[in-house]
Design a protein around this motif. Structure first.
Motif, mmCIF file in Angstrom:
data_model
loop_
_atom_site.group_PDB
_atom_site.id
_atom_site.type_symbol
_atom_site.label_atom_id
_atom_site.label_comp_id
_atom_site.label_asym_id
_atom_site.label_seq_id
_atom_site.Cartn_x
_atom_site.Cartn_y
_atom_site.Cartn_z
ATOM 1 N N ALA A 99 -48.272 65.344 4.267
ATOM 2 C CA ALA A 99 -47.591 65.093 3.237
ATOM 3 C C ALA A 99 -47.021 64.002 3.565
ATOM 4 O O ALA A 99 -46.212 63.090 2.631
ATOM 5 C CB ALA A 99 -46.608 66.050 2.616
ATOM 6 N N GLY A 100 -46.975 63.089 4.852
ATOM 7 C CA GLY A 100 -46.236 62.061 5.036
ATOM 8 C C GLY A 100 -44.857 62.033 5.218
ATOM 9 O O GLY A 100 -44.018 60.965 5.121
ATOM 10 N N VAL A 101 -44.276 63.352 5.285
ATOM 11 C CA VAL A 101 -42.611 63.664 5.488
ATOM 12 C C VAL A 101 -42.326 63.260 6.921
ATOM 13 O O VAL A 101 -42.655 64.255 7.552
ATOM 14 C CB VAL A 101 -42.147 64.909 4.921
ATOM 15 N N ARG A 102 -41.441 62.545 6.999
ATOM 16 C CA ARG A 102 -40.945 61.974 8.346
ATOM 17 C C ARG A 102 -39.642 62.565 8.970
ATOM 18 O O ARG A 102 -39.619 62.417 10.172
ATOM 19 C CB ARG A 102 -41.250 60.286 8.505
ATOM 20 N N ASP A 103 -39.129 63.166 8.225
ATOM 21 C CA ASP A 103 -37.654 63.416 8.718
ATOM 22 C C ASP A 103 -37.389 65.122 8.379
ATOM 23 O O ASP A 103 -37.589 65.576 7.349
ATOM 24 C CB ASP A 103 -36.745 62.569 7.703
ATOM 25 N N LEU A 104 -36.683 65.486 9.472
ATOM 26 C CA LEU A 104 -36.774 66.999 9.671
ATOM 27 C C LEU A 104 -35.173 67.352 10.128
ATOM 28 O O LEU A 104 -34.686 66.802 11.140
ATOM 29 C CB LEU A 104 -37.662 67.622 10.603
ATOM 30 N N VAL A 105 -34.486 68.134 9.521
ATOM 31 C CA VAL A 105 -33.437 68.790 10.086
ATOM 32 C C VAL A 105 -33.710 70.126 10.459
ATOM 33 O O VAL A 105 -34.125 71.070 9.419
ATOM 34 C CB VAL A 105 -31.870 68.715 9.171
ATOM 35 N N LEU A 106 -33.481 70.664 11.594
ATOM 36 C CA LEU A 106 -33.839 71.811 12.145
ATOM 37 C C LEU A 106 -32.695 72.672 12.566
ATOM 38 O O LEU A 106 -31.692 72.315 13.226
ATOM 39 C CB LEU A 106 -34.765 71.627 13.261
ATOM 40 N N ALA A 107 -32.608 74.162 12.223
ATOM 41 C CA ALA A 107 -31.449 75.064 12.741
ATOM 42 C C ALA A 107 -31.748 75.367 13.858
ATOM 43 O O ALA A 107 -32.858 76.036 13.958
ATOM 44 C CB ALA A 107 -31.460 75.984 11.339
ATOM 45 N N SER A 108 -30.944 75.268 14.813
ATOM 46 C CA SER A 108 -31.239 75.521 16.112
ATOM 47 C C SER A 108 -29.954 76.476 16.502
ATOM 48 O O SER A 108 -29.319 76.890 15.732
ATOM 49 C CB SER A 108 -31.462 74.564 17.130
ATOM 50 N N GLN A 135 -28.509 61.551 7.363
ATOM 51 C CA GLN A 135 -28.439 60.352 8.382
ATOM 52 C C GLN A 135 -29.801 60.667 9.348
ATOM 53 O O GLN A 135 -29.902 59.581 10.117
ATOM 54 C CB GLN A 135 -27.446 60.694 9.163
ATOM 55 N N VAL A 136 -30.359 61.626 9.128
ATOM 56 C CA VAL A 136 -31.638 61.834 10.017
ATOM 57 C C VAL A 136 -32.456 60.495 10.226
ATOM 58 O O VAL A 136 -33.073 60.090 11.222
ATOM 59 C CB VAL A 136 -32.578 63.036 9.798
ATOM 60 N N ALA A 137 -32.890 59.821 9.085
ATOM 61 C CA ALA A 137 -33.698 58.715 8.950
ATOM 62 C C ALA A 137 -33.147 57.438 9.798
ATOM 63 O O ALA A 137 -33.966 56.477 9.964
ATOM 64 C CB ALA A 137 -33.748 58.306 7.656
ATOM 65 N N GLN A 138 -31.809 57.499 9.910
ATOM 66 C CA GLN A 138 -31.521 56.542 10.787
ATOM 67 C C GLN A 138 -31.362 56.692 12.244
ATOM 68 O O GLN A 138 -30.812 55.814 13.053
ATOM 69 C CB GLN A 138 -29.805 56.240 10.430
ATOM 70 N N HIS A 139 -31.960 57.927 12.707
ATOM 71 C CA HIS A 139 -31.960 58.146 14.095
ATOM 72 C C HIS A 139 -33.167 57.785 14.749
ATOM 73 O O HIS A 139 -34.221 57.259 13.964
ATOM 74 C CB HIS A 139 -31.860 59.745 14.150
ATOM 75 N N PRO A 140 -33.350 57.603 16.115
ATOM 76 C CA PRO A 140 -34.497 57.019 16.505
ATOM 77 C C PRO A 140 -35.705 57.943 16.742
ATOM 78 O O PRO A 140 -35.198 59.112 16.269
ATOM 79 C CB PRO A 140 -33.848 56.800 18.099
ATOM 80 N N SER A 141 -36.728 57.493 16.578
ATOM 81 C CA SER A 141 -38.144 58.598 16.670
ATOM 82 C C SER A 141 -37.862 59.632 17.663
ATOM 83 O O SER A 141 -37.406 59.267 18.963
ATOM 84 C CB SER A 141 -39.327 57.873 16.687
ATOM 85 N N GLY A 142 -37.977 60.934 17.495
ATOM 86 C CA GLY A 142 -38.072 61.937 18.598
ATOM 87 C C GLY A 142 -36.787 62.914 17.902
ATOM 88 O O GLY A 142 -36.394 62.616 16.813
ATOM 89 N N LEU A 143 -36.556 63.952 18.840
ATOM 90 C CA LEU A 143 -35.532 64.821 18.454
ATOM 91 C C LEU A 143 -34.075 64.608 19.060
ATOM 92 O O LEU A 143 -34.205 64.360 20.044
ATOM 93 C CB LEU A 143 -36.291 66.225 18.763
ATOM 94 N N THR A 144 -32.956 64.642 18.184
ATOM 95 C CA THR A 144 -31.761 64.605 18.651
ATOM 96 C C THR A 144 -31.241 65.862 18.355
ATOM 97 O O THR A 144 -31.092 66.347 17.090
ATOM 98 C CB THR A 144 -31.281 63.222 17.852
ATOM 99 N N PRO A 145 -30.491 66.502 19.271
ATOM 100 C CA PRO A 145 -29.931 67.701 19.180
ATOM 101 C C PRO A 145 -28.640 67.484 19.106
ATOM 102 O O PRO A 145 -27.848 66.611 19.874
ATOM 103 C CB PRO A 145 -30.286 68.498 20.616
ATOM 104 N N GLY A 188 -22.329 60.897 16.509
ATOM 105 C CA GLY A 188 -23.584 60.747 16.095
ATOM 106 C C GLY A 188 -23.636 61.075 14.610
ATOM 107 O O GLY A 188 -24.546 60.425 13.704
ATOM 108 N N LEU A 189 -23.046 62.067 14.140
ATOM 109 C CA LEU A 189 -23.120 62.567 12.615
ATOM 110 C C LEU A 189 -21.738 62.404 11.930
ATOM 111 O O LEU A 189 -21.867 62.410 10.561
ATOM 112 C CB LEU A 189 -23.358 63.763 12.571
ATOM 113 N N GLY A 190 -20.696 61.998 12.357
ATOM 114 C CA GLY A 190 -19.492 62.161 11.881
ATOM 115 C C GLY A 190 -19.175 63.300 11.683
ATOM 116 O O GLY A 190 -18.344 63.599 10.573
ATOM 117 N N PHE A 191 -19.572 64.531 12.206
ATOM 118 C CA PHE A 191 -19.152 65.737 11.781
ATOM 119 C C PHE A 191 -17.863 66.260 12.743
ATOM 120 O O PHE A 191 -17.995 66.227 14.002
ATOM 121 C CB PHE A 191 -20.614 66.638 12.081
ATOM 122 N N GLU A 192 -17.098 66.722 12.019
ATOM 123 C CA GLU A 192 -15.769 67.700 12.538
ATOM 124 C C GLU A 192 -15.639 68.640 11.674
ATOM 125 O O GLU A 192 -15.546 68.599 10.570
ATOM 126 C CB GLU A 192 -14.526 66.797 12.746
#
Ligand code: UD1
Length: 356
Positions: free
Chosen positions: A115-124, A271-281, A332-336
């Motif tokens: 489908a050409g969807v390039r961005d994923l947020v994964l529950a780990s 913000q995932v689209a502003q991340h570099p290609s690859g997986l950021t944990p 990286g996300l501004g999450f607190e």
């Protein structure tokens, strides 16, 4: 943004859907209403009417279905929460974890590529780190040795240095800590991260993996073999029983409120689209530690329930202390986390549980 949310009728997914809609996003919500996670009639609520489980507008769909391609049309980002959770019961659970968590994720990623969807947020999960990290006064930063049966039965619950067998002290876990999965569920979470990494390499796409600490809050599933300790204690209190604390109650965890976890997901989605290609944990934690004994005492006191019982029982698969550093998520996300566990755990005493 137009978000595809899997596991949308689950404990965490329900809250993510709410926070995402509050932020003005459009949510396409899917759930397969797995019996192990939802009470049997939950599927009846999946047709658009709002049910007690908050499953308004959640479409029943197994990720292994061919309909996924149609659902992904026009989606900007996928937030993948669907999974079989918990520690599992025994080795007979292995195929279920592999089929739901591994195969489900692999099929979702393949469909996203089509489908050409390039961005994923994964529950780990923190479970990818297994026993955590410790410091030995002689050998420095070490993974702990697997706890020995003779130590556990003698009431020595703290792990030993893998080199000298001496005492070690726990330390905060950063995201670069090696994986050490110890359960079927942990193995499937590690696999999900690996599949997502491979998909990033193949597609030049981006994934953010959120490694949750112990999540609690309203809508937690009631006591099942797949429930975590907060749900188990809350369910015991609801039955008028005392929480039963294993080991010596000194095991350390970080309890993070589901509303904060939902906010972390929406920040990652945005913000995932502003991340570099690859997986950021990112570790998702409150930044405040509690022992299991303290947590049980706080919960029982807030509920006016019977005092916790220290049983001295232990489970072979349990890890002793595991606490994540929340620093990278902040940078990286501004999450607190905003909900302090002492407040959230008091509220949990009266928060509604999801029941069968
Ligand atoms: C939990 C989740 C795991 C999740 C992780 C991070 C489950 C079963 N485990 O792992 O899936 O990824 O948090 O979010 O959902 N205990 C008692 N009494 C009980 C049950 C447990 O004292 O009745 C103790 C255990 O011995 C253990 C601690 O509570 O030391 C935590 O147990 P649990 O919540 O099951 O597992 P976690 O390892 O924290």
């Amino acid at each position: 943004m137009r978000i595809l949310l899997t596991g949308a009728a689950g404990f965490i997914g329900t809250h993510i859907g709410e926070v995402a809609r509050e932020r003005g996003h459009e949510v396409v919500a899917l759930d397969m209403f797995l019996d192990k996670a939802h009470w049997p009639s939950a599927g009846d609520l999946s047709t658009g009417s709002r049910g007690e489980d908050g499953s308004r507008g959640v479409e029943r769909l197994d990720l292994r279905s061919d309909r996924l391609d149609a659902v992904l049309e026009g989606i900007d980002v996928v937030c993948h929460q669907a999974a079989m959770v918990g520690n599992g019961v025994d080795a007979q659970d292995l195929p279920d974890y592999a089929e739901h968590n591994d195969a489900g994720t692999a099929r979702l990623l393949a469909a996203m590529a089509r489908a050409g969807v390039r961005d994923l947020v994964l529950a780990s999960s923190m479970v990818v780190y297994g026993d955590g990290r410790y410091t030995c006064p002689t050998h420095g930063d070490v993974p702990p040795a697997v706890r020995r049966e003779d130590d556990l039965s003698a009431g020595r619950y703290d792990p030993r240095c893998p080199v000298c067998g001496g005492d070690i002290t726990w330390r905060l876990i950063g995201e670069d800590t090696p994986f050490l999965p110890r359960t079927s569920y942990a193995a499937s979470k590690v696999a999900q991260e690996h599949y997502a990494s491979a998909w990033c390499t193949l597609e030049g796409s981006r994934a953010v993996a959120l490694r949750y600490h112990n999540v609690y809050g309203p809508g937690m599933p009631a006591d099942t073999p797949y429930a975590g300790v907060a749900a188990i204690f809350r369910s015991a209190i609801a039955r008028g029983e005392a929480p039963r604390v294993f080991e010596d109650g000194q095991q350390v965890r970080d309890f993070v409120h589901v509303r904060d976890v939902a906010r972390a997901n929406v920040l990652a989605i945005e913000q995932v689209a502003q991340h570099p290609s690859g997986l950021t944990p990112y570790n998702i934690a409150s930044g405040t530690t509690f022992t299991i004994g303290q947590m049980a005492t706080a919960l029982a006191a807030a509920a006016g329930a019977r005092e916790p019982v220290l049983t001295g029982d232990y489970r072979a698969f349990d890890v002793r202390h595991v606490v994540a550093s929340p620093e990278r998520a902040k940078a990286g996300l501004g999450f607190e986390a905003k909900i302090a566990p002492e407040h959230g755990l008091s509220a949990l005493a009266t928060d509604p549980l999801r029941t069968r």
